[in-house]
Scaffold this motif. Structure first.
Motif, PDB file in Angstrom:
ATOM      1  N   GLN A 264     -10.341  18.862   4.680  1.00 48.17           N
ATOM      2  CA  GLN A 264      -9.863  17.610   4.078  1.00 48.17           C
ATOM      3  C   GLN A 264     -10.327  17.458   2.624  1.00 48.17           C
ATOM      4  O   GLN A 264     -10.267  16.364   2.072  1.00 48.17           O
ATOM      5  N   LYS A 265     -10.759  18.582   2.010  1.00 48.58           N
ATOM      6  CA  LYS A 265     -11.350  18.517   0.675  1.00 48.58           C
ATOM      7  C   LYS A 265     -10.382  17.926  -0.353  1.00 48.58           C
ATOM      8  O   LYS A 265     -10.775  17.207  -1.264  1.00 48.58           O
ATOM      9  N   HIS A 266      -9.108  18.232  -0.187  1.00 51.34           N
ATOM     10  CA  HIS A 266      -8.113  17.765  -1.138  1.00 51.34           C
ATOM     11  C   HIS A 266      -7.339  16.565  -0.604  1.00 51.34           C
ATOM     12  O   HIS A 266      -6.277  16.230  -1.112  1.00 51.34           O
ATOM     13  N   ILE A 267      -7.874  15.933   0.460  1.00 53.41           N
ATOM     14  CA  ILE A 267      -7.219  14.765   1.050  1.00 53.41           C
ATOM     15  C   ILE A 267      -8.075  13.540   0.768  1.00 53.41           C
ATOM     16  O   ILE A 267      -9.235  13.478   1.161  1.00 53.41           O
ATOM     17  N   HIS A 268      -7.500  12.559   0.082  1.00 53.20           N
ATOM     18  CA  HIS A 268      -8.256  11.344  -0.214  1.00 53.20           C
ATOM     19  C   HIS A 268      -8.295  10.454   1.027  1.00 53.20           C
ATOM     20  O   HIS A 268      -7.532  10.647   1.973  1.00 53.20           O
ATOM     21  N   LEU A 269      -9.186   9.486   1.003  1.00 54.04           N
ATOM     22  CA  LEU A 269      -9.240   8.531   2.098  1.00 54.04           C
ATOM     23  C   LEU A 269      -7.931   7.760   2.163  1.00 54.04           C
ATOM     24  O   LEU A 269      -7.461   7.209   1.173  1.00 54.04           O
ATOM     25  N   VAL A 270      -7.343   7.737   3.346  1.00 57.92           N
ATOM     26  CA  VAL A 270      -6.031   7.123   3.535  1.00 57.92           C
ATOM     27  C   VAL A 270      -6.185   5.607   3.587  1.00 57.92           C
ATOM     28  O   VAL A 270      -7.007   5.085   4.347  1.00 57.92           O
ATOM     29  N   SER A 271      -5.409   4.912   2.780  1.00 59.54           N
ATOM     30  CA  SER A 271      -5.437   3.451   2.807  1.00 59.54           C
ATOM     31  C   SER A 271      -4.686   2.932   4.027  1.00 59.54           C
ATOM     32  O   SER A 271      -3.997   3.685   4.728  1.00 59.54           O
ATOM     33  N   VAL A 272      -4.810   1.627   4.252  1.00 62.06           N
ATOM     34  CA  VAL A 272      -4.130   1.024   5.395  1.00 62.06           C
ATOM     35  C   VAL A 272      -2.623   1.191   5.277  1.00 62.06           C
ATOM     36  O   VAL A 272      -1.952   1.584   6.242  1.00 62.06           O
ATOM     37  N   LEU A 273      -2.072   0.924   4.098  1.00 64.89           N
ATOM     38  CA  LEU A 273      -0.624   1.056   3.911  1.00 64.89           C
ATOM     39  C   LEU A 273      -0.172   2.499   4.095  1.00 64.89           C
ATOM     40  O   LEU A 273       0.876   2.770   4.705  1.00 64.89           O
ATOM     41  N   GLU A 274      -0.964   3.444   3.582  1.00 68.05           N
ATOM     42  CA  GLU A 274      -0.618   4.857   3.746  1.00 68.05           C
ATOM     43  C   GLU A 274      -0.673   5.267   5.204  1.00 68.05           C
ATOM     44  O   GLU A 274       0.179   6.036   5.673  1.00 68.05           O
ATOM     45  N   LEU A 275      -1.665   4.755   5.935  1.00 74.22           N
ATOM     46  CA  LEU A 275      -1.773   5.084   7.353  1.00 74.22           C
ATOM     47  C   LEU A 275      -0.590   4.519   8.139  1.00 74.22           C
ATOM     48  O   LEU A 275      -0.055   5.175   9.038  1.00 74.22           O
ATOM     49  N   LEU A 276      -0.176   3.312   7.780  1.00 70.52           N
ATOM     50  CA  LEU A 276       0.977   2.706   8.454  1.00 70.52           C
ATOM     51  C   LEU A 276       2.261   3.498   8.200  1.00 70.52           C
ATOM     52  O   LEU A 276       3.182   3.498   9.029  1.00 70.52           O
ATOM     53  N   ARG A 277       2.335   4.170   7.048  1.00 66.74           N
ATOM     54  CA  ARG A 277       3.534   4.948   6.705  1.00 66.74           C
ATOM     55  C   ARG A 277       3.449   6.405   7.168  1.00 66.74           C
ATOM     56  O   ARG A 277       4.424   7.138   7.088  1.00 66.74           O
TER      57      ARG A 277
END
Length: 528
Positions: A264-277
């Motif tokens: 997950q080195k190149h994966i930022h923390l997923v926001s709530v809106l991003e997780l919902l999408r």
């Protein structure tokens, strides 16, 4: 040691170190005492002094405005005092994501104690100040405390425990909610603090568990995942694993977390809106929303908030009510312990589905008994047994599992946002039940519990269709279980699992981690 199927395990003194350690037990008990215990305590603590608090509100209103408050207005004011805690919990659920990122899991729990102490002061001094507004504000603040705690604590316990005891340790949250309810009921007895002079102290005791947690938790390590992911501190993460897992050789644990970090080195923390999408997490999110919604809307909190009035409606004598209410807390605690013991054998899915199913059954029986209580003399006892059955079914099944599931169904990049979504649903549902139940009960009478039964049935049907079993599974395995219903193409599933394959039970050679994790030489030496 290499087994026939290629799975490697590591041993210490020729014995695999596993199970609970003293530090893990202390962390779970002290963490839960200052967190989920307070949530349970504040569910039941409002029940015993209802009459006295209402009288205090009436007196304050009369002294201030010169008129007696109307009955409906007093009911609404009491409902606000009860349910404002849930609105505070909603605010706490929003705060928890940035808090656990910047302060850490343990750091968030420690800072959160400040809310509990402030709330205790506000509520305990409200009578002396002649201000029911202070009681409302105190209930709101203790709600903020609970909203933070019910997300931060499961996250902390899930990250410091070993995989094979993750479910059982996660149930500590549920057990301490039950213990908190029981302690609130005991202290609320007329012989103790359930009287006119004692209710301010009853609310003020919220500060005691918070002070105990403040005194003990600083001596325990932070979550190893947080130390590696957010602080890049391999040395402290290694020490944390050694303390919590009770062994010197924690290479396997460090490799697994470093592998997850690399994937997950190149994966930022997923926001709530991003997780919902996010399509690959769509049904995991829906499952969290449904499970947390059913957790609150199933009607158990309505029973806790208004136990005395429910027993009064069932025909139970007023002087017997506190002691029968006490039995509900005892049943809840015993049932939660049973769930803790059986969760790793029976699994999350079966306990959730059967729990909601039996709740619906007992709600149906309760409706019938309340309807017939004026015609059959022994029906009040059936009502009591039905309420105990509802409580036992909830605590054996849905009581603590939703929090465990939320931590298991999402990887590190999505986990905090998932807890925010779950917490938001949980506290909105709690607020709705606490505010509306008195009015639902007055309008529907004995049939009000059929509404909760319907919610339980719908929840169990949904979980039967959608939820896979998650016990003893890694995140990639759980991801694969949801891939079909999320309509993720097979090649994408394979790519995701390939990226996360270091997280499987199969060990990754230490040299690969050294070469690929981009760690500095000092950190590499600290692992070796």
């Amino acid at each position: 040691m290499q087994t026939n199927d290629g799975i490697e395990t590591r041993t210490v003194d020729n014995k695999e170190t596993k199970g609970l350690t003293c530090q893990l037990v202390i962390a779970s008990l002290v963490g839960a005492l200052g967190s989920s215990f307070l949530y349970g305590y504040n569910l039941s603590v409002v029940n015993a002094p209802t009459v006295y608090v209402k009288a205090f509100c009436n007196e304050s209103w009369t002294r201030r405005f010169g008129t007696t408050i109307e009955t409906k207005s007093l009911t609404l004011l009491w409902s606000i005092i009860v349910s404002i805690c849930a609105f505070g919990g909603l605010i706490g659920a929003f705060i928890v994501t940035p808090s656990v990122k910047h302060l850490g899991r343990k750091g968030t729990l420690l800072v959160n104690n400040g809310f509990a102490i402030l709330a205790a002061l506000m509520m305990s001094l409200s009578k002396a100040a002649g201000s029911f507004e202070m009681l409302i504000v105190g209930r709101f603040i203790i709600g903020v405390n609970a909203g933070i705690a019910l997300s931060a604590l499961p996250m902390y316990l899930g990250e410091i425990s070993q995989k094979h005891i993750r479910g059982s340790l996660g149930q500590v949250t549920s057990i301490f909610i039950c213990v908190g309810v029981l302690v609130g009921q005991i202290l609320g007895l007329p012989e103790i603090l359930g009287k006119e002079s004692g209710w301010p102290l009853l609310f003020g005791l919220n500060a005691v568990p918070a002070v105990i947690q403040l005194a003990v938790l600083p001596f325990l390590p932070e979550s190893p995942q947080y130390l590696l992911f957010e602080k890049n501190d391999v040395s402290k993460a290694k020490k944390a694993f050694q303390v919590f897992h009770g062994k010197e050789d924690v290479t396997k644990e460090l490799e697994e977390v470093q592998a997850e970090r690399k994937a997950q080195k190149h994966i930022h923390l997923v926001s709530v809106l991003e997780l919902l999408r996010k399509r690959s997490a769509r049904w995991q999110v829906i499952t969290v929303i449904v499970t947390m919604g059913c957790y609150q809307l199933c009607g158990l909190n309505a029973i806790w908030f208004y136990t005395n009035s429910i027993f009064s409606e069932a025909g139970i004598r007023m002087d017997h009510t506190p002691y029968i209410t006490l039995s509900t807390g005892a049943i809840e605690t015993i049932s939660a312990i049973i769930s803790c013991v059986t969760i790793e054998r029976l699994g999350r899915r079966s306990l959730l589905i059967s729990g909601f199913g039996f709740m619906a059954l007992f709600f149906g029986v309760l409706t019938i008994s309340l309807h017939l209580q004026s015609k059959v003399f022994w029906m009040p006892y059936v009502s009591v047994i039905s309420i105990l059955g509802v409580i036992a079914s909830f605590c054996i099944g849905p009581g603590g599992i939703p929090f465990v599931l939320t931590g298991e169904m999402f990887d590190q990049s999505c986990r905090s946002s998932a807890f925010m979504i779950g917490g938001t649903v949980l506290w909105l549902s709690n607020f709705i039940v606490g505010l509306l139940f008195p009015f639902i009960q007055s309008n529907l009478g004995s049939f009000c519990f059929l509404l909760f039964a319907a919610i339980c049935i719908l929840g169990s049907i949904f979980l039967f269709i959608v939820l896979p079993e998650t016990k003893n599974k890694t995140f990639p395995e759980i991801y694969q279980s949801f891939a079909k219903i999320n309509k993720i193409p097979e090649h994408e599933t394979e790519e995701t699992c390939a990226a996360d394959n270091e997280l499987q039970i199969r060990m990754v050679p230490l040299e690969n981690v050294k070469n690929n994790a981009n760690m500095d030489s000092d950190n590499i030496e600290s692992i070796s």
